[in-house]
Design a protein around this motif. Structure first.
Motif, PDB file in Angstrom:
ATOM      1  N   ALA A 153       0.831  -1.209   0.000  1.00 54.48           N
ATOM      2  CA  ALA A 153       0.000   0.000   0.000  1.00 54.48           C
ATOM      3  C   ALA A 153       0.863   1.257   0.000  1.00 54.48           C
ATOM      4  O   ALA A 153       0.398   2.345   0.290  1.00 54.48           O
ATOM      5  N   GLN A 154       2.144   1.079  -0.303  1.00 56.57           N
ATOM      6  CA  GLN A 154       3.032   2.247  -0.235  1.00 56.57           C
ATOM      7  C   GLN A 154       3.524   2.720  -1.592  1.00 56.57           C
ATOM      8  O   GLN A 154       4.210   3.724  -1.695  1.00 56.57           O
ATOM      9  N   ASN A 155       3.168   1.955  -2.642  1.00 55.11           N
ATOM     10  CA  ASN A 155       3.688   2.362  -3.951  1.00 55.11           C
ATOM     11  C   ASN A 155       2.619   3.004  -4.837  1.00 55.11           C
ATOM     12  O   ASN A 155       2.838   3.186  -6.025  1.00 55.11           O
ATOM     13  N   GLY A 156       1.472   3.315  -4.245  1.00 57.93           N
ATOM     14  CA  GLY A 156       0.426   3.983  -5.018  1.00 57.93           C
ATOM     15  C   GLY A 156      -0.338   3.070  -5.950  1.00 57.93           C
ATOM     16  O   GLY A 156      -1.175   3.517  -6.723  1.00 57.93           O
ATOM     17  N   LYS A 157      -0.024   1.763  -5.900  1.00 56.76           N
ATOM     18  CA  LYS A 157      -0.698   0.851  -6.825  1.00 56.76           C
ATOM     19  C   LYS A 157      -1.647  -0.096  -6.100  1.00 56.76           C
ATOM     20  O   LYS A 157      -2.027  -1.134  -6.633  1.00 56.76           O
ATOM     21  N   PHE A 158      -2.006   0.270  -4.902  1.00 61.55           N
ATOM     22  CA  PHE A 158      -2.808  -0.639  -4.082  1.00 61.55           C
ATOM     23  C   PHE A 158      -4.167  -0.935  -4.714  1.00 61.55           C
ATOM     24  O   PHE A 158      -4.612  -2.072  -4.752  1.00 61.55           O
ATOM     25  N   SER A 159      -4.804   0.133  -5.255  1.00 62.30           N
ATOM     26  CA  SER A 159      -6.155  -0.057  -5.803  1.00 62.30           C
ATOM     27  C   SER A 159      -6.148  -1.009  -7.003  1.00 62.30           C
ATOM     28  O   SER A 159      -7.151  -1.645  -7.301  1.00 62.30           O
ATOM     29  N   GLN A 160      -4.986  -1.126  -7.662  1.00 64.98           N
ATOM     30  CA  GLN A 160      -4.914  -2.062  -8.793  1.00 64.98           C
ATOM     31  C   GLN A 160      -4.968  -3.521  -8.334  1.00 64.98           C
ATOM     32  O   GLN A 160      -5.287  -4.411  -9.117  1.00 64.98           O
ATOM     33  N   LEU A 161      -4.624  -3.748  -7.085  1.00 66.12           N
ATOM     34  CA  LEU A 161      -4.612  -5.124  -6.578  1.00 66.12           C
ATOM     35  C   LEU A 161      -6.025  -5.616  -6.256  1.00 66.12           C
ATOM     36  O   LEU A 161      -6.284  -6.808  -6.243  1.00 66.12           O
ATOM     37  N   LEU A 162      -6.925  -4.647  -6.007  1.00 68.13           N
ATOM     38  CA  LEU A 162      -8.216  -5.022  -5.448  1.00 68.13           C
ATOM     39  C   LEU A 162      -9.109  -5.882  -6.343  1.00 68.13           C
ATOM     40  O   LEU A 162      -9.670  -6.862  -5.866  1.00 68.13           O
ATOM     41  N   PRO A 163      -9.250  -5.561  -7.663  1.00 72.41           N
ATOM     42  CA  PRO A 163     -10.128  -6.413  -8.485  1.00 72.41           C
ATOM     43  C   PRO A 163      -9.727  -7.882  -8.427  1.00 72.41           C
ATOM     44  O   PRO A 163     -10.569  -8.769  -8.288  1.00 72.41           O
ATOM     45  N   LYS A 164      -8.412  -8.129  -8.501  1.00 70.78           N
ATOM     46  CA  LYS A 164      -7.905  -9.498  -8.444  1.00 70.78           C
ATOM     47  C   LYS A 164      -8.251 -10.134  -7.105  1.00 70.78           C
ATOM     48  O   LYS A 164      -8.596 -11.316  -7.013  1.00 70.78           O
ATOM     49  N   TYR A 165      -8.134  -9.333  -6.056  1.00 74.01           N
ATOM     50  CA  TYR A 165      -8.398  -9.831  -4.707  1.00 74.01           C
ATOM     51  C   TYR A 165      -9.836 -10.322  -4.580  1.00 74.01           C
ATOM     52  O   TYR A 165     -10.100 -11.425  -4.118  1.00 74.01           O
ATOM     53  N   TRP A 166     -10.762  -9.497  -5.057  1.00 72.73           N
ATOM     54  CA  TRP A 166     -12.177  -9.873  -4.919  1.00 72.73           C
ATOM     55  C   TRP A 166     -12.522 -11.057  -5.813  1.00 72.73           C
ATOM     56  O   TRP A 166     -13.345 -11.901  -5.470  1.00 72.73           O
ATOM     57  N   GLU A 167     -11.859 -11.115  -6.947  1.00 71.98           N
ATOM     58  CA  GLU A 167     -12.071 -12.233  -7.855  1.00 71.98           C
ATOM     59  C   GLU A 167     -11.623 -13.540  -7.172  1.00 71.98           C
ATOM     60  O   GLU A 167     -12.331 -14.551  -7.200  1.00 71.98           O
ATOM     61  N   ALA A 168     -10.443 -13.481  -6.540  1.00 70.50           N
ATOM     62  CA  ALA A 168      -9.912 -14.667  -5.853  1.00 70.50           C
ATOM     63  C   ALA A 168     -10.794 -15.055  -4.673  1.00 70.50           C
ATOM     64  O   ALA A 168     -11.029 -16.232  -4.407  1.00 70.50           O
ATOM     65  N   ALA A 169     -11.306 -14.040  -3.977  1.00 70.48           N
ATOM     66  CA  ALA A 169     -12.179 -14.303  -2.829  1.00 70.48           C
ATOM     67  C   ALA A 169     -13.439 -15.027  -3.277  1.00 70.48           C
ATOM     68  O   ALA A 169     -13.899 -15.983  -2.661  1.00 70.48           O
ATOM     69  N   LYS A 170     -13.980 -14.579  -4.394  1.00 70.40           N
ATOM     70  CA  LYS A 170     -15.187 -15.177  -4.954  1.00 70.40           C
ATOM     71  C   LYS A 170     -14.977 -16.652  -5.259  1.00 70.40           C
ATOM     72  O   LYS A 170     -15.830 -17.488  -5.001  1.00 70.40           O
ATOM     73  N   LYS A 171     -13.818 -16.936  -5.843  1.00 66.61           N
ATOM     74  CA  LYS A 171     -13.550 -18.305  -6.298  1.00 66.61           C
ATOM     75  C   LYS A 171     -12.882 -19.147  -5.214  1.00 66.61           C
ATOM     76  O   LYS A 171     -12.415 -20.252  -5.507  1.00 66.61           O
ATOM     77  N   SER A 172     -12.755 -18.655  -4.004  1.00 61.90           N
ATOM     78  CA  SER A 172     -12.017 -19.327  -2.918  1.00 61.90           C
ATOM     79  C   SER A 172     -10.624 -19.748  -3.370  1.00 61.90           C
ATOM     80  O   SER A 172     -10.245 -20.893  -3.253  1.00 61.90           O
TER      81      SER A 172
END
Lengths: 369, 141
Positions: A127-146
């Motif tokens: 969360a320190q390189n300004g690219k944190f929000s780019q990680l989020l779509p992937k995160y939610w996708e992975a959460a959905k698919k366990s």
């Protein structure tokens, strides 16, 4: 089976709306949750009392700036909070909070516990390189698919206790296919139901998605094996530990962020372990050299012996380590065998005493005879 | 002739049982190995695991924890906690692949002078067999 409140909104918006409802209807006086602070990608835990401020709340953001169990302890240490508040925390933070309450370092009274089936958090550095929000779509996708995201905190990828045990309300995240359409709040206790009374949304009865949860657990257990295999004979044993802890600065940051390490004055900061000139002199005479600062292995093994049995695997210690020592992995490993030994799981039950505070008369029979 | 290796062993003894037992062994003129350095405590429950770890990391070849038999503690339950602590230290050392054999727990009552002489000799012999604690050679601990 438990009652479920379904809000027809994406999970993050849904829970924010629920929190807003709690404040508006005066069900709680405050909300303790993650909040966007200042610049982008900067989050901190905050106690929100103003309805207006709710728009800055970011309850399910996958980041852990501090273990919330420790933070909750800091303001309920002296006394229970007088007016009801709702807290949105992760399962490991909840377990830490329970452990601290057991040790009379926190008070659960007047606190509504809202937690989620946890898909993990990212390391603080991401969360320190300004690219944190780019990680989020992937995160939610992975959460959905366990699925397990490799970029999560190492301890998160290997965590098997991601279903909160004592929460009043559980937000279904892991393996929830409708994550982007609706927010499911499982009302586990009468406290939870009381909180959700009159809330916007539909009420049904439903079970948590056991199948998906079991699937993630299996994946995580595999990751756990891999993670534990990464600390092997090369980093263990006396010679290995010397190498592992060689870069340790003795900043004691791992202890500072640890929710279980609550002592006001740590033994390792006390006069007892202050090394004098004569200590170094005798080291010089006996061994021909000494490490400065000394006692890093002693500090880490000592801390493990003291509290690894209650380690909740939140991974804060590794995350703050400036020398990138896999402290959390070592603690998980040591903690797992200790917890097995005493048949104990930290934060599982409020009534279950910590192993160091109790005993069974006829356990370990024959030992020392 | 090379000097024979005598290990350095730290023993934490509770005053009511084990220390009295050790005393009895002395009064009975039993042979006790010279490698044991005794530290007397009011109860084995006073043995902070850090004492043991510190002794180990600072280079003692063996560490003994001794107290009253379970159920006989002068303070009712101190030694039950000692037992758990010993198991904890043992488990952590095992996980970290450290030498668990150098840590030893034994219950010795005030009347067991013979047992004291016996277990100390046995432990001392074992440590002599294991050789010096490798931490002695590690400079940068």
């Amino acid at each position: 089976m438990s009652d479920v409140l379904k809000i027809k909104k994406p999970v993050e918006e849904g829970i924010t709306e629920f929190l807003k409802f709690l404040l508006e209807k005066n069900k709680v006086k405050g909300i303790f949750t993650l909040r966007k602070a200042g610049k982008t990608d900067s989050f901190s835990y905050s106690l929100i009392t103003d309805v207006e401020e709710i728009k800055n709340a970011a309850p399910l953001t996958p980041i852990m700036p501090a273990n919330a169990g420790q933070l909750l302890s800091s303001f309920t240490l002296e006394d229970a909070i007088k007016e009801p508040i709702a807290v949105v925390i992760r399962p490991c933070e909840l377990r830490a909070f329970v452990e601290l309450t057991k040790r009379t370092q926190a008070n659960m009274e007047n606190i509504y516990l809202i937690s989620s089936t946890c898909a993990g958090v990212f390391p603080l550095k991401s969360a320190q390189n300004g690219k944190f929000s780019q990680l989020l779509p992937k995160y939610w996708e992975a959460a959905k698919k366990s699925e397990v995201l490799a970029s999560l905190r190492p301890t998160c990828t290997a965590c098997e206790h991601f279903v909160p045990a004592l929460a009043d309300i559980t937000i279904s995240v892991v393996g929830n296919k409708n994550l982007t359409e609706e927010c499911s709040l499982h009302l586990n206790t009468s406290k939870g139901e009381e909180l959700a009374q009159g809330a916007p949304g539909n009420k049904t009865t439903e079970k948590l998605n056991d199948k998906e949860l079991a699937q993630l657990k299996e994946l995580r257990l595999k990751e756990r094996e891999k993670l534990f295999a990464s600390v092997n004979d090369k980093n263990l044993g006396l010679a290995g530990l010397v190498k592992t802890f060689a870069p340790c600065l003795s900043c004691h940051g791992c202890r500072q962020v640890c929710p279980i390490c609550f002592c006001t004055l740590c033994d390792f900061d006390s006069k007892t372990h202050e090394d004098t000139a004569s200590h170094y002199q005798s080291e010089l005479n006996q061994k021909g050299g000494a490490r400065v600062p000394s006692g890093t292995i002693f500090f880490h093994t000592g801390r493990m012996i003291h509290m690894a049995v209650s380690c909740v695997n939140c991974g804060m210690c590794s995350d703050v380590c400036p020398a990138d020592i896999p402290v959390a992995t070592l603690f998980s490993m040591v903690g797992e065998s200790l917890q097995k030994l005493f048949d104990y799981l930290p934060g599982r039950d409020l009534e279950e005493p910590a192993p160091s505070e109790t005993f069974i008369e006829n356990e370990f029979a024959g030992l020392g005879e | 002739m090379e000097k024979e290796y005598t290990p350095q062993i730290i023993g934490f003894l509770c005053t009511w049982c084990s220390y009295t037992g050790a005393d009895l062994a002395g009064v009975s003129r039993l042979q006790i190995p010279p490698s044991i350095r005794v530290i007397r405590l009011m109860c084995s429950g006073r043995i902070d695991p850090l004492f043991v770890t510190k002794a180990f990391i600072s280079g003692s070849d063996g560490v003994m924890m001794m107290g009253c038999h379970p159920g006989d503690c002068h303070y009712q339950k101190g030694n039950y906690y000692t037992r758990r602590r010993y198991k904890t230290i043992n488990s952590v050392f095992e996980s970290l692949h450290l030498d668990t054999e150098r840590i030893f727990l034994s219950w010795v009552s005030a009347s067991e002078g013979v047992k004291y002489a016996h277990v100390t000799k046995e432990f001392s012999d074992k440590i002599t067999g294991l050789g010096p604690n490798p931490v002695k050679k590690e400079i940068f601990l």
